[in-house]
Motif scaffolding. Sequence first.
Motif, PDB file in Angstrom:
ATOM      1  N   PHE A  54       0.876  -1.316   0.111  1.00  0.00           N
ATOM      2  CA  PHE A  54       0.092  -0.005   0.089  1.00  0.00           C
ATOM      3  C   PHE A  54       0.738   1.121   0.074  1.00  0.00           C
ATOM      4  O   PHE A  54       0.572   2.428  -0.624  1.00  0.00           O
ATOM      5  N   ALA A  58       1.075   4.225  -2.864  1.00  0.00           N
ATOM      6  CA  ALA A  58       0.697   5.730  -2.450  1.00  0.00           C
ATOM      7  C   ALA A  58       2.002   6.469  -2.791  1.00  0.00           C
ATOM      8  O   ALA A  58       1.575   7.658  -3.211  1.00  0.00           O
ATOM      9  N   ALA A 133      -6.689  11.145  -3.107  1.00  0.00           N
ATOM     10  CA  ALA A 133      -6.100  10.145  -2.041  1.00  0.00           C
ATOM     11  C   ALA A 133      -6.983   9.019  -1.564  1.00  0.00           C
ATOM     12  O   ALA A 133      -6.609   7.684  -1.388  1.00  0.00           O
ATOM     13  N   GLY A 137      -6.495   5.349  -2.647  1.00  0.00           N
ATOM     14  CA  GLY A 137      -6.147   4.417  -1.547  1.00  0.00           C
ATOM     15  C   GLY A 137      -7.132   3.452  -1.438  1.00  0.00           C
ATOM     16  O   GLY A 137      -6.732   2.051  -1.255  1.00  0.00           O
TER      17      GLY A 137
END
Length: 206
Positions: A54, A58, A133, A137
């Motif tokens: 993750f 990002a 985001a 995400g």
Amino acid sequence: MIGLVTQYGLALIFANVLLQQMGLPIPVVPTLIVAGALAADGKFSAWEIFAVAFAACAVSDGIWYTAGRVYGRRVMKLLCRISLSPDSCVQKSEAQFRRWGGLSLVVAKFVPGLSMITPSLAGTTRRSFWSFAVLDGMGAAIWAGVAIGTGMLFHHEIGRLIGRAQELGVIAFAAIGLLLAGYIAIKWRETTSLAQPVAHGAHYRR
């Protein structure tokens, strides 16, 4: 692959995901599946694998989003040149992004060629950072979770498959390498053939 993941651990997983998401034509889902299988056998923490995957997403997506916001369509033209999926170039990508809206950020990681283009499109179209985001995400979490979960669920079968490949030795890895190289060569040829008419058209207009 098991040896590499076992030896280099989370650092390898982070680097593999980061480089693939930045645009290098290297496989990453098999790495996450193998890591998930190892986690099921107690050799890794599934949550740590998920966290580094993750985080790598990002970082790469944040870079492409910022580049799209700062440089606009110039970034999209660059990505169209280096992408191994010509169908995901500027016009089609923009049309899909506008049609799907925020959903495109969620599903992009499951569509070859869109994982690095969509964050740049979000920046180019001036989508707010927080909206980007959250949606991006969510997509990264689902994508990483599915790959790792698949490895954990089928860890016995994956172990047998890799064991069989190791028995075949050099032949198996050479065949995999040739298939991957052939795929990259075909896609790269499609990309260059797509770019040539665009370049000729621009020259004609001048």
